[in-house]
Design a protein around this motif. Structure first.
Motif, PDB file in Angstrom:
ATOM      1  N   ASN A  29       0.917  -1.189   0.382  1.00  0.00           N
ATOM      2  CA  ASN A  29       0.149   0.114   0.101  1.00  0.00           C
ATOM      3  C   ASN A  29       0.453   1.614  -0.030  1.00  0.00           C
ATOM      4  OD1 ASN A  29      -2.406  -1.615   0.160  1.00  0.00           O
ATOM      5  ND2 ASN A  29      -2.745  -1.672   2.178  1.00  0.00           N
ATOM      6  N   GLN A  30       1.953   1.261   1.041  1.00  0.00           N
ATOM      7  CA  GLN A  30       2.131   2.528   0.734  1.00  0.00           C
ATOM      8  C   GLN A  30       3.507   2.932  -0.701  1.00  0.00           C
ATOM      9  OE1 GLN A  30       4.961   1.024   4.063  1.00  0.00           O
ATOM     10  NE2 GLN A  30       3.718   2.678   5.772  1.00  0.00           N
ATOM     11  N   GLU A  31       3.497   1.615  -1.209  1.00  0.00           N
ATOM     12  CA  GLU A  31       4.356   1.438  -2.273  1.00  0.00           C
ATOM     13  C   GLU A  31       3.515   2.095  -3.427  1.00  0.00           C
ATOM     14  OE1 GLU A  31       7.962  -1.393  -2.636  1.00  0.00           O
ATOM     15  OE2 GLU A  31       6.125  -1.953  -2.988  1.00  0.00           O
ATOM     16  N   VAL A  32       2.750   1.768  -3.536  1.00  0.00           N
ATOM     17  CA  VAL A  32       1.140   2.511  -4.151  1.00  0.00           C
ATOM     18  C   VAL A  32       0.838   4.073  -4.131  1.00  0.00           C
ATOM     19  CG1 VAL A  32      -1.557   2.494  -4.647  1.00  0.00           C
ATOM     20  CG2 VAL A  32      -0.325   0.113  -4.498  1.00  0.00           C
ATOM     21  N   PHE A  33       0.928   4.028  -2.451  1.00  0.00           N
ATOM     22  CA  PHE A  33       1.086   5.752  -2.767  1.00  0.00           C
ATOM     23  C   PHE A  33       1.993   6.446  -3.138  1.00  0.00           C
ATOM     24  CE2 PHE A  33       1.082   9.522   0.445  1.00  0.00           C
ATOM     25  CZ  PHE A  33      -0.304   9.371   0.532  1.00  0.00           C
ATOM     26  N   THR A  34       3.501   5.865  -2.813  1.00  0.00           N
ATOM     27  CA  THR A  34       4.125   6.837  -3.122  1.00  0.00           C
ATOM     28  C   THR A  34       4.257   6.717  -4.878  1.00  0.00           C
ATOM     29  OG1 THR A  34       6.073   5.858  -1.314  1.00  0.00           O
ATOM     30  CG2 THR A  34       6.958   6.566  -3.367  1.00  0.00           C
ATOM     31  N   ALA A  35       4.071   5.626  -5.790  1.00  0.00           N
ATOM     32  CA  ALA A  35       3.793   5.886  -7.231  1.00  0.00           C
ATOM     33  C   ALA A  35       3.211   7.153  -7.506  1.00  0.00           C
ATOM     34  CB  ALA A  35       3.150   4.794  -7.702  1.00  0.00           C
ATOM     35  N   ILE A  36       1.574   6.868  -6.396  1.00  0.00           N
ATOM     36  CA  ILE A  36       0.918   8.397  -6.889  1.00  0.00           C
ATOM     37  C   ILE A  36       1.244   8.902  -6.707  1.00  0.00           C
ATOM     38  CG2 ILE A  36      -1.296   9.315  -6.335  1.00  0.00           C
ATOM     39  CD1 ILE A  36      -2.621   6.514  -5.472  1.00  0.00           C
ATOM     40  N   SER A  37       2.403   9.963  -5.418  1.00  0.00           N
ATOM     41  CA  SER A  37       2.970  10.846  -5.150  1.00  0.00           C
ATOM     42  C   SER A  37       3.633  11.321  -6.524  1.00  0.00           C
ATOM     43  CB  SER A  37       3.968  10.944  -3.847  1.00  0.00           C
ATOM     44  OG  SER A  37       4.175  11.366  -3.300  1.00  0.00           O
ATOM     45  N   ASN A  38       5.300   9.976  -6.876  1.00  0.00           N
ATOM     46  CA  ASN A  38       5.471  10.464  -7.239  1.00  0.00           C
ATOM     47  C   ASN A  38       5.146  10.718  -8.810  1.00  0.00           C
ATOM     48  OD1 ASN A  38       7.683   9.781  -6.778  1.00  0.00           O
ATOM     49  ND2 ASN A  38       8.058   8.676  -6.047  1.00  0.00           N
ATOM     50  N   TYR A  39       3.582  10.424  -9.225  1.00  0.00           N
ATOM     51  CA  TYR A  39       3.262  10.451 -10.462  1.00  0.00           C
ATOM     52  C   TYR A  39       2.785  12.333 -10.347  1.00  0.00           C
ATOM     53  CZ  TYR A  39      -1.151  11.545 -13.413  1.00  0.00           C
ATOM     54  OH  TYR A  39      -2.222  11.510 -14.358  1.00  0.00           O
ATOM     55  N   LEU A  40       2.433  12.827  -9.785  1.00  0.00           N
ATOM     56  CA  LEU A  40       1.301  14.044  -8.957  1.00  0.00           C
ATOM     57  C   LEU A  40       2.706  15.263  -8.925  1.00  0.00           C
ATOM     58  CD1 LEU A  40      -0.914  14.053  -5.903  1.00  0.00           C
ATOM     59  CD2 LEU A  40      -1.199  13.877  -8.484  1.00  0.00           C
ATOM     60  N   ILE A  41       4.362  14.878  -8.862  1.00  0.00           N
ATOM     61  CA  ILE A  41       4.628  16.123  -8.280  1.00  0.00           C
ATOM     62  C   ILE A  41       5.391  16.871  -9.789  1.00  0.00           C
ATOM     63  CG2 ILE A  41       6.890  16.515  -7.762  1.00  0.00           C
ATOM     64  CD1 ILE A  41       6.755  14.196  -5.200  1.00  0.00           C
ATOM     65  N   ARG A  65       6.767  19.192  -1.680  1.00  0.00           N
ATOM     66  CA  ARG A  65       6.665  19.478  -0.012  1.00  0.00           C
ATOM     67  C   ARG A  65       4.899  19.613  -0.159  1.00  0.00           C
ATOM     68  NH1 ARG A  65      11.939  22.213   0.230  1.00  0.00           N
ATOM     69  NH2 ARG A  65      10.877  23.653  -0.560  1.00  0.00           N
ATOM     70  N   ALA A  66       4.411  20.835  -1.575  1.00  0.00           N
ATOM     71  CA  ALA A  66       3.084  20.702  -1.884  1.00  0.00           C
ATOM     72  C   ALA A  66       2.665  19.330  -1.894  1.00  0.00           C
ATOM     73  CB  ALA A  66       3.708  22.064  -2.821  1.00  0.00           C
ATOM     74  N   THR A  67       2.568  18.155  -1.687  1.00  0.00           N
ATOM     75  CA  THR A  67       1.451  17.967  -2.480  1.00  0.00           C
ATOM     76  C   THR A  67       1.972  16.255  -1.766  1.00  0.00           C
ATOM     77  OG1 THR A  67       0.685  15.974  -4.371  1.00  0.00           O
ATOM     78  CG2 THR A  67       3.040  16.451  -4.113  1.00  0.00           C
ATOM     79  N   ILE A  68       1.405  15.249  -1.021  1.00  0.00           N
ATOM     80  CA  ILE A  68       0.554  14.339  -0.185  1.00  0.00           C
ATOM     81  C   ILE A  68       2.258  13.322  -0.967  1.00  0.00           C
ATOM     82  CG2 ILE A  68      -1.412  13.392  -0.546  1.00  0.00           C
ATOM     83  CD1 ILE A  68      -1.439  11.087  -2.722  1.00  0.00           C
ATOM     84  N   THR A  69       2.756  12.987  -0.055  1.00  0.00           N
ATOM     85  CA  THR A  69       4.098  11.509  -0.433  1.00  0.00           C
ATOM     86  C   THR A  69       4.274  11.240   1.448  1.00  0.00           C
ATOM     87  OG1 THR A  69       5.204  13.877   1.613  1.00  0.00           O
ATOM     88  CG2 THR A  69       5.606  13.507  -0.745  1.00  0.00           C
ATOM     89  N   ILE A  70       4.673   9.987   1.581  1.00  0.00           N
ATOM     90  CA  ILE A  70       5.586   9.160   2.198  1.00  0.00           C
ATOM     91  C   ILE A  70       5.524   9.391   3.774  1.00  0.00           C
ATOM     92  CG2 ILE A  70       7.328   8.027   2.329  1.00  0.00           C
ATOM     93  CD1 ILE A  70       3.801   6.042   2.454  1.00  0.00           C
ATOM     94  N   ASP A  71       5.934  10.865   3.792  1.00  0.00           N
ATOM     95  CA  ASP A  71       7.034  10.806   4.729  1.00  0.00           C
ATOM     96  C   ASP A  71       6.227  11.991   5.247  1.00  0.00           C
ATOM     97  OD1 ASP A  71       6.876  13.269   2.715  1.00  0.00           O
ATOM     98  OD2 ASP A  71       9.711  13.320   2.922  1.00  0.00           O
ATOM     99  N   LYS A  72       4.943  12.485   5.442  1.00  0.00           N
ATOM    100  CA  LYS A  72       4.399  13.336   5.661  1.00  0.00           C
ATOM    101  C   LYS A  72       3.119  12.076   7.131  1.00  0.00           C
ATOM    102  CE  LYS A  72       4.073  17.764   2.675  1.00  0.00           C
ATOM    103  NZ  LYS A  72       4.753  16.685   1.055  1.00  0.00           N
ATOM    104  N   ASN A  73       2.955  12.852   7.870  1.00  0.00           N
ATOM    105  CA  ASN A  73       2.290  12.507   8.849  1.00  0.00           C
ATOM    106  C   ASN A  73       0.525  12.403   8.164  1.00  0.00           C
ATOM    107  OD1 ASN A  73       0.252  14.052   9.906  1.00  0.00           O
ATOM    108  ND2 ASN A  73       1.739  15.427  10.349  1.00  0.00           N
TER     109      ASN A  73
END
Length: 282
Positions: free
Chosen positions: A144-156, A177-185
Motif C-alpha cells: 500500500n505504501q509503495e502504491v501511495f508513493t507511486a501516486i505521489s511520484n506521478y503528481l509531483i 512539499r506541496a503534495t502528498i508524500t509518504i514522509d508526511k503524517n
C-alpha cells in the motif's frame, strides 16, 4: 445578357457539421448531433445538463447573425472554441488526477501509516519481504505504501505549469512539499489530498458550466461574457465555510460535504477534515 461562369457560380449548400458529446464516466457512451437539426440547440443543452462534454476532436459550429460586426463575432467565437479545447485538456487531466487521488484517499482511510519513520523503514521492509522475514500484514502495508508513493511520484512533475519546461531538482523538492508524500503524517496527507481533490472537482464543474454557457442561446451566445459573475454565485466553492454545528449537519444531509472532504471551521478558525467520528458524534 450572359454572365460568364468565371464571374458567377451558384452557391452549394453548406454541409452540416457533426458535434459529438461524450459521457466522461464512459468513453464509449457518445451522442452525435447534426448542426442543421432544428432541435440541435435543445438536444445539445440536454446532453450538457446531463454532464456530457463535447469531444475535443468534434468541431463545433456557432450560429452567427450576418451583420456588419460579423468578423469580430466570428473571431470571438473561434477564440472561445480554442479556450474550450484547452479546458477539455484540463478536464481530462483532472479526471486522471482524481482517479489517483481517490486511490490514495482510500489507502489513508483504511489506516495506512505514513510519516518520517515509515519512510525510513520502507527500504528495510522491502528487504524483509524479499527474504520472507516479515508477516503478511507488514507485506500488505508495504504494498500500500509503495502504491501511495507511486501516486505521489506521478503528481509531483504535473504540478509544474504545462509547457514551462522540465522540472529541476529544486522545483521537484518544492512540489513534493506541496503534495502528498509518504514522509508526511496521515493528517497532513489527508488535508493536502482533500484540497487537491476539491480544487480539481470545482475546476471540472466550472469547465462543464462554461461550455453550457457558451452554447446557450440565451446566455453566452458564443461568448463567455458574464460567465465569471454567474459562476461566482452559482458554482459552489472548493471549500465550504462552516459557521456552526447546525450548518455542518445541514451540509452533510444535503450531500455537499462528505467523509474525507475539507472545510473551513469558522468557529475554531481552522481547516478540518470530515471524519466518520464526526458523523457518529453528530
Amino acid at each position: 445578357t450572359v454572365t460568364p461562369s468565371s464571374v458567377y457560380k451558384p452557391q452549394t449548400p453548406q454541409k452540416p457539421d457533426v458535434i459529438t458529446f461524450q459521457n466522461p464516466d464512459n468513453s464509449a457512451d457518445e451522442v452525435s448531433l447534426l448542426t442543421n437539426d432544428p432541435e440541435f440547440a435543445a438536444k445539445a443543452q440536454d446532453l450538457l445538463n446531463k454532464n456530457y462534454v463535447r469531444r475535443r476532436s468534434s468541431a463545433p459550429t456557432v450560429n452567427i447573425d450576418q451583420t456588419g460586426e460579423e468578423t469580430v463575432v466570428v473571431e470571438s467565437a473561434k477564440s472561445g472554441i480554442k479556450r474550450l479545447d484547452q479546458d477539455m485538456d484540463k478536464f481530462e487531466a483532472n479526471i486522471e488526477l482524481l482517479n489517483r487521488l481517490d486511490v490514495a484517499r482510500d489507502l489513508l482511510a483504511d489506516g495506512m501509516e505514513t510519516g518520517p519513520i515509515q519512510n525510513l523503514l520502507m527500504p528495510f521492509r522491502k528487504i524483509g519481504v524479499d527474504l520472507n522475514l516479515v508477516s503478511e500484514e507488514t507485506a500488505n502495508q508495504l504494498t500500500n505504501q509503495e502504491v501511495f508513493t507511486a501516486i505521489s511520484n506521478y503528481l509531483i512533475p504535473r504540478m509544474r505549469a504545462k509547457g514551462s519546461g522540465a522540472t529541476s531538482n529544486q522545483e521537484g523538492a518544492a512540489f513534493a512539499r506541496a503534495t502528498i508524500t509518504i514522509d508526511k503524517n496521515p493528517r497532513s496527507n489527508q488535508m493536502i489530498l482533500a484540497g487537491m481533490r476539491q480544487l480539481a472537482i470545482r475546476q471540472n464543474n466550472l469547465i462543464r458550466e462554461k461550455e453550457k454557457w457558451f452554447y446557450d442561446k440565451d446566455k453566452g451566445k458564443g461568448t463567455f461574457k458574464g460567465f465569471g459573475d454567474w459562476a461566482d454565485e452559482n458554482v459552489p466553492p472548493a471549500f465550504q465555510r462552516i459557521e456552526s454545528d447546525e450548518q455542518l449537519t445541514n451540509a452533510i444531509q444535503q450531500g455537499t460535504i462528505s467523509v474525507g472532504d475539507a472545510f473551513y471551521d469558522a468557529k475554531n478558525r481552522r481547516y478540518e477534515i470530515l471524519t466518520e467520528e464526526m458523523l457518529s458524534d453528530g
